[in-house]
Design an enzyme around this catalytic site. Structure first.
Site, PDB file in Angstrom:
ATOM      1  N   ASP A  51      -4.527 -18.946 -42.262  1.00  0.00           N
ATOM      2  CA  ASP A  51      -5.126 -18.393 -43.673  1.00  0.00           C
ATOM      3  C   ASP A  51      -4.617 -19.356 -44.663  1.00  0.00           C
ATOM      4  OD1 ASP A  51      -6.069 -15.755 -43.193  1.00  0.00           O
ATOM      5  OD2 ASP A  51      -4.523 -14.499 -44.472  1.00  0.00           O
ATOM      6  N   ALA A  52      -3.948 -20.210 -44.497  1.00  0.00           N
ATOM      7  CA  ALA A  52      -2.666 -20.799 -44.805  1.00  0.00           C
ATOM      8  C   ALA A  52      -3.959 -22.633 -45.010  1.00  0.00           C
ATOM      9  CB  ALA A  52      -1.586 -21.246 -44.690  1.00  0.00           C
ATOM     10  N   TYR A  54      -6.838 -22.819 -44.041  1.00  0.00           N
ATOM     11  CA  TYR A  54      -8.077 -21.746 -44.412  1.00  0.00           C
ATOM     12  C   TYR A  54      -7.696 -22.569 -46.691  1.00  0.00           C
ATOM     13  CZ  TYR A  54     -12.486 -19.337 -46.918  1.00  0.00           C
ATOM     14  OH  TYR A  54     -13.409 -19.318 -47.052  1.00  0.00           O
ATOM     15  N   ASP A  55      -7.171 -21.779 -46.785  1.00  0.00           N
ATOM     16  CA  ASP A  55      -6.773 -22.088 -48.075  1.00  0.00           C
ATOM     17  C   ASP A  55      -6.518 -23.622 -48.635  1.00  0.00           C
ATOM     18  OD1 ASP A  55      -6.785 -19.644 -48.826  1.00  0.00           O
ATOM     19  OD2 ASP A  55      -4.669 -19.745 -48.613  1.00  0.00           O
ATOM     20  N   SER A 100     -37.403   0.465 -59.010  1.00  0.00           N
ATOM     21  CA  SER A 100     -36.911  -0.620 -60.036  1.00  0.00           C
ATOM     22  C   SER A 100     -37.693  -0.154 -61.685  1.00  0.00           C
ATOM     23  CB  SER A 100     -36.982  -1.569 -59.369  1.00  0.00           C
ATOM     24  OG  SER A 100     -38.149  -2.313 -58.914  1.00  0.00           O
ATOM     25  N   LEU A 101     -37.232  -0.379 -62.566  1.00  0.00           N
ATOM     26  CA  LEU A 101     -37.512  -0.370 -64.085  1.00  0.00           C
ATOM     27  C   LEU A 101     -38.518  -2.053 -64.139  1.00  0.00           C
ATOM     28  CD1 LEU A 101     -34.730   0.701 -65.638  1.00  0.00           C
ATOM     29  CD2 LEU A 101     -36.455   1.954 -65.067  1.00  0.00           C
ATOM     30  N   GLU A 134     -30.512   4.360 -73.141  1.00  0.00           N
ATOM     31  CA  GLU A 134     -29.041   4.428 -72.841  1.00  0.00           C
ATOM     32  C   GLU A 134     -29.021   2.969 -72.182  1.00  0.00           C
ATOM     33  OE1 GLU A 134     -29.160   6.432 -69.352  1.00  0.00           O
ATOM     34  OE2 GLU A 134     -30.725   6.426 -69.287  1.00  0.00           O
ATOM     35  N   LYS A 136     -28.116  -0.549 -69.678  1.00  0.00           N
ATOM     36  CA  LYS A 136     -28.857  -0.889 -68.742  1.00  0.00           C
ATOM     37  C   LYS A 136     -27.317  -1.563 -67.811  1.00  0.00           C
ATOM     38  CE  LYS A 136     -32.315  -3.328 -66.174  1.00  0.00           C
ATOM     39  NZ  LYS A 136     -31.496  -3.561 -65.005  1.00  0.00           N
ATOM     40  N   ASP A 138     -25.260  -2.992 -65.935  1.00  0.00           N
ATOM     41  CA  ASP A 138     -25.389  -4.617 -64.682  1.00  0.00           C
ATOM     42  C   ASP A 138     -24.032  -4.373 -63.874  1.00  0.00           C
ATOM     43  OD1 ASP A 138     -26.470  -6.762 -64.255  1.00  0.00           O
ATOM     44  OD2 ASP A 138     -25.397  -8.253 -65.176  1.00  0.00           O
ATOM     45  N   ARG A 157     -29.132   0.880 -52.610  1.00  0.00           N
ATOM     46  CA  ARG A 157     -30.646   0.909 -53.154  1.00  0.00           C
ATOM     47  C   ARG A 157     -31.100   0.036 -52.028  1.00  0.00           C
ATOM     48  NH1 ARG A 157     -34.275  -1.954 -55.310  1.00  0.00           N
ATOM     49  NH2 ARG A 157     -36.203  -1.289 -56.368  1.00  0.00           N
ATOM     50  N   TYR A 246     -26.898   8.445 -63.943  1.00  0.00           N
ATOM     51  CA  TYR A 246     -28.261   8.201 -65.126  1.00  0.00           C
ATOM     52  C   TYR A 246     -29.435   8.795 -64.338  1.00  0.00           C
ATOM     53  CZ  TYR A 246     -27.990   4.108 -62.635  1.00  0.00           C
ATOM     54  OH  TYR A 246     -28.245   2.763 -61.759  1.00  0.00           O
ATOM     55  N   LYS A 310     -36.284   6.722 -71.592  1.00  0.00           N
ATOM     56  CA  LYS A 310     -37.435   6.990 -70.457  1.00  0.00           C
ATOM     57  C   LYS A 310     -38.082   8.744 -71.257  1.00  0.00           C
ATOM     58  CE  LYS A 310     -33.438   6.357 -66.961  1.00  0.00           C
ATOM     59  NZ  LYS A 310     -32.049   6.613 -66.640  1.00  0.00           N
ATOM     60  N   LYS A 334     -35.163  -5.558 -72.394  1.00  0.00           N
ATOM     61  CA  LYS A 334     -33.701  -6.796 -72.061  1.00  0.00           C
ATOM     62  C   LYS A 334     -33.177  -7.175 -73.527  1.00  0.00           C
ATOM     63  CE  LYS A 334     -33.651  -6.834 -67.644  1.00  0.00           C
ATOM     64  NZ  LYS A 334     -33.652  -8.066 -66.782  1.00  0.00           N
ATOM     65  N   CYS A 428     -49.140 -34.492 -52.995  1.00  0.00           N
ATOM     66  CA  CYS A 428     -47.971 -33.393 -52.116  1.00  0.00           C
ATOM     67  C   CYS A 428     -46.833 -33.862 -52.011  1.00  0.00           C
ATOM     68  CB  CYS A 428     -48.664 -32.546 -51.275  1.00  0.00           C
ATOM     69  SG  CYS A 428     -47.129 -32.058 -50.314  1.00  0.00           S
ATOM     70  N   CYS A 431     -46.508 -33.607 -47.676  1.00  0.00           N
ATOM     71  CA  CYS A 431     -47.279 -33.881 -46.871  1.00  0.00           C
ATOM     72  C   CYS A 431     -48.229 -34.899 -47.015  1.00  0.00           C
ATOM     73  CB  CYS A 431     -48.407 -32.889 -46.163  1.00  0.00           C
ATOM     74  SG  CYS A 431     -49.094 -32.716 -47.500  1.00  0.00           S
ATOM     75  N   CYS A 452     -51.148 -28.509 -53.690  1.00  0.00           N
ATOM     76  CA  CYS A 452     -51.234 -29.482 -52.602  1.00  0.00           C
ATOM     77  C   CYS A 452     -52.729 -28.700 -51.696  1.00  0.00           C
ATOM     78  CB  CYS A 452     -50.126 -29.387 -51.052  1.00  0.00           C
ATOM     79  SG  CYS A 452     -50.793 -30.069 -50.218  1.00  0.00           S
ATOM     80  N   CYS A 458     -49.801 -29.136 -43.595  1.00  0.00           N
ATOM     81  CA  CYS A 458     -48.369 -29.286 -44.766  1.00  0.00           C
ATOM     82  C   CYS A 458     -47.586 -28.327 -43.980  1.00  0.00           C
ATOM     83  CB  CYS A 458     -48.626 -28.556 -46.413  1.00  0.00           C
ATOM     84  SG  CYS A 458     -47.690 -28.866 -47.464  1.00  0.00           S
TER      85      CYS A 458
HETATM   86  S1  IVH Z   1     -32.644   4.579 -63.907  1.00  0.00           S
HETATM   87  C1  IVH Z   1     -36.412   5.466 -61.699  1.00  0.00           C
HETATM   88  N1  IVH Z   1     -31.188   4.211 -65.467  1.00  0.00           N
HETATM   89  O1  IVH Z   1     -31.477  -0.569 -63.377  1.00  0.00           O
HETATM   90  C2  IVH Z   1     -35.474   4.593 -62.545  1.00  0.00           C
HETATM   91  N2  IVH Z   1     -31.421   2.517 -64.477  1.00  0.00           N
HETATM   92  O2  IVH Z   1     -34.249  -2.079 -63.139  1.00  0.00           O
HETATM   93  C3  IVH Z   1     -33.796   4.749 -62.174  1.00  0.00           C
HETATM   94  N3  IVH Z   1     -29.618   0.200 -64.713  1.00  0.00           N
HETATM   95  O3  IVH Z   1     -31.864  -0.207 -59.790  1.00  0.00           O
HETATM   96  C4  IVH Z   1     -33.159   3.699 -62.758  1.00  0.00           C
HETATM   97  N4  IVH Z   1     -28.491   0.656 -65.738  1.00  0.00           N
HETATM   98  O4  IVH Z   1     -29.662  -0.420 -60.789  1.00  0.00           O
HETATM   99  C5  IVH Z   1     -31.730   3.359 -64.882  1.00  0.00           C
HETATM  100  N5  IVH Z   1     -29.319   3.217 -67.845  1.00  0.00           N
HETATM  101  C6  IVH Z   1     -29.326   3.403 -66.394  1.00  0.00           C
HETATM  102  C7  IVH Z   1     -29.579   1.841 -65.533  1.00  0.00           C
HETATM  103  C8  IVH Z   1     -30.388   1.951 -64.333  1.00  0.00           C
HETATM  104  C9  IVH Z   1     -28.983  -0.059 -64.401  1.00  0.00           C
HETATM  105  C10 IVH Z   1     -30.632  -0.503 -62.557  1.00  0.00           C
HETATM  106  C11 IVH Z   1     -30.519   0.393 -61.689  1.00  0.00           C
HETATM  107  C12 IVH Z   1     -31.977  -0.142 -61.136  1.00  0.00           C
HETATM  108  C13 IVH Z   1     -32.467  -0.876 -62.116  1.00  0.00           C
HETATM  109  C14 IVH Z   1     -33.472  -0.817 -62.030  1.00  0.00           C
END
Ligand code: IVH
Length: 710
Positions: A51-52, A54-55, A100-101, A134, A136, A138, A157, A246, A310, A334, A428, A431, A452, A458
């Protein structure tokens, strides 16, 4: 000691005596060496330095960077801090996919969202669409499966269909109950939500890690992900992880009929839920909720990157369903991107899979919203010209969420006197083929993108196609990412998809073993071969998507898989269609609802190309695309039938009818042909009804249709 890079005399020189050139060489050597030690430590569990030692390497790298900040490399160990350790977790298939959303940035996108819901459900203007609002969070999403009230598994996920089994790690998080004692908890209930780290906890953790001489994390999100994905759950136990519930996955019963009701129930069972969740009845209330949280964003104590809305009624959520990977009933709104000012050192041209030349700004590294940015996209030649971006300029860059950072504008007052307008290359850079701006088939205008014309001669296009082939939504081969593909291509080990599947056999016959190569080891090679083997059979939709046919994204690939069922049927039809644009096969393709002329022609062209067929023939020796299985439509009376809707529908809207038919395994076509099985005709039906009668196709009313599908 590592054999990764040759050392020079500079290695022995004190940092403050290094010349710039020597510092450059040292940083390169240190980056490679530290990466190698990281790999040995994390992937092989077999460190070769203390470790040392590496550090000392890390400290040396930091000292040189402090003296020569302009030399900080994009792959510098100081910037990789917090990288997720590559532990290997077993996979868990999600019973209900983790979606996802879709993203919205402007308020207008939100009123469009509400309008779309109204149209889909056929609601009147004055009918309120109640939405929950609600933050979102992070962090990273997780699915917690409870059976008879006990936590059974926890999965990340992953790609949405399959995640990683992190159950032992999740059990160390005190905010996640191991047992639900409430009497009304259903037998099976998958709680979904976000694991995150508070900002103060994150800072304290980094201080502790730094004091212990360990790596620090770049931001709370990385801190949460890195802490959860530890091989050793005892380490996770020492990390300040938190949770908000959620959403939900598979459930044997629901405790309420609204989104907010279920969230309240989860809260009553012992899960933290976000206190800022509100119910909004109008667009204005939604906007007000957004603005209220935006103002408090900095003082919340945890990172959020927007709001999520939602549809509150669950019966409406059910009817709205999904498009591709995102629900129609939810959207992420966003917050505006964060900005910073820096210097543009150079413009590099990258060549993509379809030959598109993309200019990339190479920036003096700058922190934007907690992340160091050194590359930003400039989109295309028109954008550079419009913004008049020149090398040496001071520029404003922005980054929002996971989006690629962008150059927004130039601070012209700070422009160096000799800065010249940028001349976009007409050949390009990889190529040397001509790079041209085609006429866009969809708009009839000259394309903004220069491409290209080298095609498969290419190397850049070839290697990008291979990267696409193994990417997450395509073959998704663990341990074979962009970096590995580039290296294998460079060494001629993988030049076409089939080569991936012969890698192991060739390695066995070869004197020089992959396991002895830099960056690899016995374990990672074994894992790679196993991951390749796991993909020798693959879903038809993934297979079609992986081919990288122009304009064929995930959604179109799935549509094609659903329409043709097997790869042989698809290929045969496309080959006939390619040879004869008057053929039934060509007609059928253009008639698939959701496939337009441009896309159809791109598909047909792909199959007309001898080289593509050769690549396919080779690949099919090693890979078997599975027949496409439509989700559980065994009992459906319309599975596999081709349906056309015409005239006015009175009981539901056209999009809803279409989505429902597809859910039941039917194919919805836009026009009537002899391949049509059923025409659903409402009042006002005209030419399609006439054609159906002429061809003897079964015609039913909307009510008959609803009775048929039950
Ligand atoms: S609802 C079917 N609610 O955003 C919808 N997602 O871009 C399920 N996330 O993978 C997601 N806060 O990781 C929902 N209040 C919230 C959230 C949320 C963060 C994330 C989640 C998801 C991603 C989608």
């Amino acid at each position: 000691m590592s054999k990764v890079a040759r050392k020079s005399k500079a290695d022995k020189k004190p940092t403050d005596q290094l010349t710039e050139a020597e510092a450059h060489g040292e940083l390169k050597r240190l980056a490679a060496e530290i990466a190698e030690h990281d790999r040995r430590y994390h992937q092989e569990d077999a460190p070769t330095v203390s470790d040392a030692e590496y550090d000392a390497l890390v400290a040396k790298n930091a000292a040189i960077e402090a003296r020569f900040p302009q030399l900080i490399r994009s792959d510098s160990p100081s910037r990789r801090v917090g990288a997720v350790p590559l532990a290997h977790f077993a996979k868990i298939a999600h019973a209900v996919p983790m979606l996802s959303l879709s993203n919205a940035f402007a308020e207008e996108d939100i009123s469009d969202f509400i309008d779309r819901i109204r149209r889909f459900l056929g609601l009147d203007e004055d009918k309120a669409v109640e939405l929950t609002s609600e933050p979102k969070i992070d962090g990273l999403s997780i699915s917690l499966r409870y059976e008879r009230g006990r936590l059974i598994t926890a999965a990340t996920r992953g790609d949405g269909s399959e995640g990683e089994n992190v159950t032992p790690n999740v059990r160390t998080i005190s905010e996640i109950p191991h047992e639900l004692k409430a009497p009304d908890v259903p037998d099976v209930f998958e709680v979904r939500g976000e694991i995150y780290m508070r900002k103060d906890d994150f800072e304290a953790l980094n201080e502790r890690l730094a004091a212990e001489g360990g790596k620090v994390f770049a931001n709370p999100r990385n801190g949460a992900a890195g802490s959860l994905r530890q091989k050793n759950p005892e380490i996770t136990a020492t990390r300040p992880l938190r949770f908000f519930a959620y959403a939900w996955g598979e459930v044997s019963a629901l405790p309420a009929t609204t989104q907010s009701g279920v969230v309240e129930a989860m809260n009553a069972w012992g899960f933290p839920t976000n206190p800022l969740m509100k119910i909004c009845r109008t667009f204005d209330e939604v906007v007000a909720s957004y603005r209220a949280v935006e103002v408090d964003r900095a003082t919340l104590g945890y990172d959020i990157d927007g709001m999520v809305y939602k549809v509150n009624r669950l019966d409406w959520q059910e009817r709205l369903g999904f498009v591709s990977r995102a629900p129609r009933w939810a959207i992420a709104h966003k917050f505006p991107a964060e900005k910073a000012t820096t210097i543009l050192r150079d413009i590099e041209i990258q060549v993509g899979r379809t030959g598109a030349l993309t200019p990339v700004a190479k920036l003096e590294p700058v922190t934007v919203g907690g992340v160091v940015v050194s590359n930003a996209t400039l989109h295309n030649a028109d954008e550079i010209e419009r913004k008049d971006v020149r090398i040496g300029d001071t520029v404003i860059v922005q980054r929002a969420g996971d989006v690629i950072p962008q150059v927004v504008s130039v601070v012209t007052e700070r422009r160096p006197a000799k800065a010249k307008p940028y001349e976009f290359p007409t050949v390009c850079p990889v190529c040397g083929s001509h790079a041209v701006r085609e006429i866009n088939a969809k708009t009839g205008r000259v394309d903004a993108v220069r491409r290209c014309t080298g095609g498969l001669i290419c190397p850049a296009q070839r290697v990008e196609r291979l990267k696409h082939f193994v990417s997450r939504d395509a073959f998704d081969i663990d341990g074979l990412g962009d970096k590995q593909i580039a290296a294998f291509y460079e060494e001629d080990h993988i030049t076409q998809p089939a080569d991936i599947f012969t890698l192991e056999a060739r390695d066995a016959a070869n004197k020089e073993k992959l396991a002895d190569k830099e960056g690899w080891g016995a374990t990672s090679v074994r894992n790679l071969f196993a991951a390749v083997d796991a993909r020798r059979t693959i879903g038809l939709d993934r297979f079609i998507y992986a081919l990288g046919i122009r304009h064929v994204g995930e959604t179109t690939a799935r549509l094609l898989a659903r329409t043709y069922g097997t790869f042989d049927t698809f290929r045969e039809a496309m080959t006939t269609a390619a040879a004869d644009h008057e053929s039934d096969q060509y007609d059928e393709l253009v008639n698939v609802d959701g496939i337009g002329q441009v896309v159809a022609d791109a598909i047909v062209e792909f199959f007309a190309e001898a080289h593509n067929n050769a690549v396919l023939d080779d690949l099919l020796q090693y890979v078997t695309p599975e027949s496409f299985v439509v989700e559980d439509t065994s009992g459906s009376p319309v599975a596999g039938k081709t349906v056309v809707f015409t005239g006015t529908l009175e009981r539901m809207t056209r999009p809803e009818a279409k989505a429902q038919a597809e859910r039941l395994g039917a194919k919805v076509a836009g026009s009537v042909s002899k391949r049509t099985d059923i025409v659903v005709a409402g009042p006002g039906a005209g030419s399609k009804l006439k054609k159906a009668t002429e061809l003897g196709v079964e015609v039913v009313s909307e009510d008959d249709w609803l009775a048929l599908i039950g």
